[in-house]
Scaffold this active site. Structure first.
Site, PDB file in Angstrom:
ATOM      1  CG  HIS A 180     -25.322   8.168  43.614  1.00 14.41           C
ATOM      2  ND1 HIS A 180     -25.404   6.827  43.833  1.00 14.41           N
ATOM      3  CD2 HIS A 180     -24.907   8.322  42.331  1.00 14.41           C
ATOM      4  CE1 HIS A 180     -25.061   6.196  42.722  1.00 14.41           C
ATOM      5  NE2 HIS A 180     -24.768   7.076  41.797  1.00 14.41           N
ATOM      6  CG  HIS A 188     -19.846   5.871  44.775  1.00 10.08           C
ATOM      7  ND1 HIS A 188     -21.078   6.363  45.145  1.00 10.08           N
ATOM      8  CD2 HIS A 188     -20.074   4.989  43.768  1.00 10.08           C
ATOM      9  CE1 HIS A 188     -22.012   5.779  44.395  1.00 10.08           C
ATOM     10  NE2 HIS A 188     -21.429   4.943  43.555  1.00 10.08           N
ATOM     11  CD  GLU A 217     -24.271   5.308  48.950  1.00  6.40           C
ATOM     12  OE1 GLU A 217     -24.685   4.698  47.946  1.00  6.40           O
ATOM     13  OE2 GLU A 217     -24.052   4.745  50.038  1.00  6.40           O
ATOM     14  CB  THR A 255     -26.165   1.740  49.781  1.00  7.08           C
ATOM     15  OG1 THR A 255     -25.757   2.417  48.595  1.00  7.08           O
ATOM     16  CG2 THR A 255     -26.809   2.692  50.744  1.00  7.08           C
ATOM     17  CB  SER A 282     -22.626   0.750  37.693  1.00  7.41           C
ATOM     18  OG  SER A 282     -23.278  -0.005  38.679  1.00  7.41           O
ATOM     19  CB  SER A 283     -20.208   1.511  42.899  1.00 10.82           C
ATOM     20  OG  SER A 283     -20.033   0.867  44.094  1.00 10.82           O
ATOM     21  CG  ASN A 284     -25.236  -1.486  41.659  1.00  2.43           C
ATOM     22  OD1 ASN A 284     -25.744  -2.434  41.091  1.00  2.43           O
ATOM     23  ND2 ASN A 284     -25.400  -0.246  41.238  1.00  2.43           N
ATOM     24  CB  SER A 305     -28.031   1.804  36.975  1.00  2.00           C
ATOM     25  OG  SER A 305     -27.698   2.361  38.201  1.00  2.00           O
TER      26      SER A 305
END
Ligand code: SF4
Length: 280
Positions: free
Chosen positions: A75, A125, A127, A163, A219-221, A264
């Site tokens: 990140h 977040h 990142e 991202t 987890s964001s993604n 992840s």
């Protein structure tokens, strides 16, 4: 039950690189040395626990360290965290994903050229916090449409995006931002791994009766994959972290189930879940 795995799922390039770099460091260190990770290396509790057993200790603040090695995870971190680590003489193992590094560079150079930086993303977040730290923490963070009001009296705007945001969110918000400011440069910095995972999950959700999305609850993604699948399968999308979380009773009625996993999620967890599903 037939189970189909999405064309793109699991560890992305940046996470793979962070894990490999960490293992290389672990192999270099003498057995008694601990390597510190600034925040959990990846958003997967099982992997983080495993790494801890091997000697990677998670710390939340660089100020807690006076010596030793510190891993910067994929990140990335704000520029001043690097400066502090250097001042303290710490051994920095930089596993910032090159895609994130690119955004940090865009933010830094445009900020120096006098642009206001808008980051489309989640302000909490790491990142996004990291990127903001490369433009003196002066960026305007736009998570949803109402945040656009924060743009007052701005002449030159540089738009970047976290991202892992969805392409749809980026397009909607950046279009609205463009309407507010005279001079705008925009960079779609959603990473390829994210785009591929999202497109593959969406296509698969259309083909199957139910979707299993594997990945950390924080987890964001992974959360974005859940949102995408829920749009197509609102009542039959299940977000789980491990095989134990599979809602076996609810799944009995489906013949065709799709599986996707956040960036992840290690292969062994995906495999274990597919095996368990295939036995239904
Ligand atoms: S999701 Fe993309 S930007 Fe984030 S670590 Fe993976 S490859 Fe890098």
């Amino acid at each position: 039950m037939k189970v189909i795995l999405a064309d793109y799922s699991g560890f992305c390039f940046g996470v793979e690189k962070a894990i490999t770099t960490t293992f290389e460091e672990l192999n270099k260190e003498s057995k008694n040395d601990i390597i510190y990770s600034l925040g959990p290396l990846i958003h997967n509790d099982q992997v983080v626990e495993d790494l801890e057993k091997k000697g990677v200790k998670v710390i939340e603040d660089i100020e807690m360290l006076e010596e030793g090695s510190v891993i910067i995870r994929s990140h990335g971190v704000p520029q001043n965290t690097f400066n502090t680590a250097k001042e303290k003489g710490l051994n920095i193992i930089n596993a910032t994903c090159p895609f994130v590094k690119r955004i940090q560079n865009i933010a830094k150079t445009h900020h120096e050229e006098g642009y206001t930086i808008a980051i489309i993303g989640n302000p909490k977040h790491p990142e996004v916090i990291g990127i903001n730290g490369w433009c003196d923490n002066k960026a305007i963070i736009v998570e949803e449409e109402k945040d656009i009001e924060k743009l007052q009296n701005i002449d030159r705007l540089c738009i970047v995006v976290q991202t892992t945001m969805s392409v749809e969110q980026y397009e909607e918000i950046s279009k609205k931002l463009e309407e507010q400011v005279k001079e705008v440069v925009k960079y779609n910095t959603i990473c390829l791994a994210t785009k591929e995972r999202q497109a593959a999950a969406e296509n698969l959700a259309k083909e199957v009766e139910a979707m299993i999305v594997i990945g950390g609850y924080h987890s964001s993604n992974t959360q974005k994959l859940v949102d995408i699948c829920k749009k197509i399968r609102p009542y039959s999308t299940f977000h789980i972290e491990t095989a134990e979380d599979l809602p076996m009773d609810l799944l009995q009625k489906y013949q065709l189930v799709g599986v996707t996993a956040g960036a992840s999620t290690p292969k062994w967890i995906i495999k274990e879940i597919i095996n368990k599903l295939s036995n239904i």
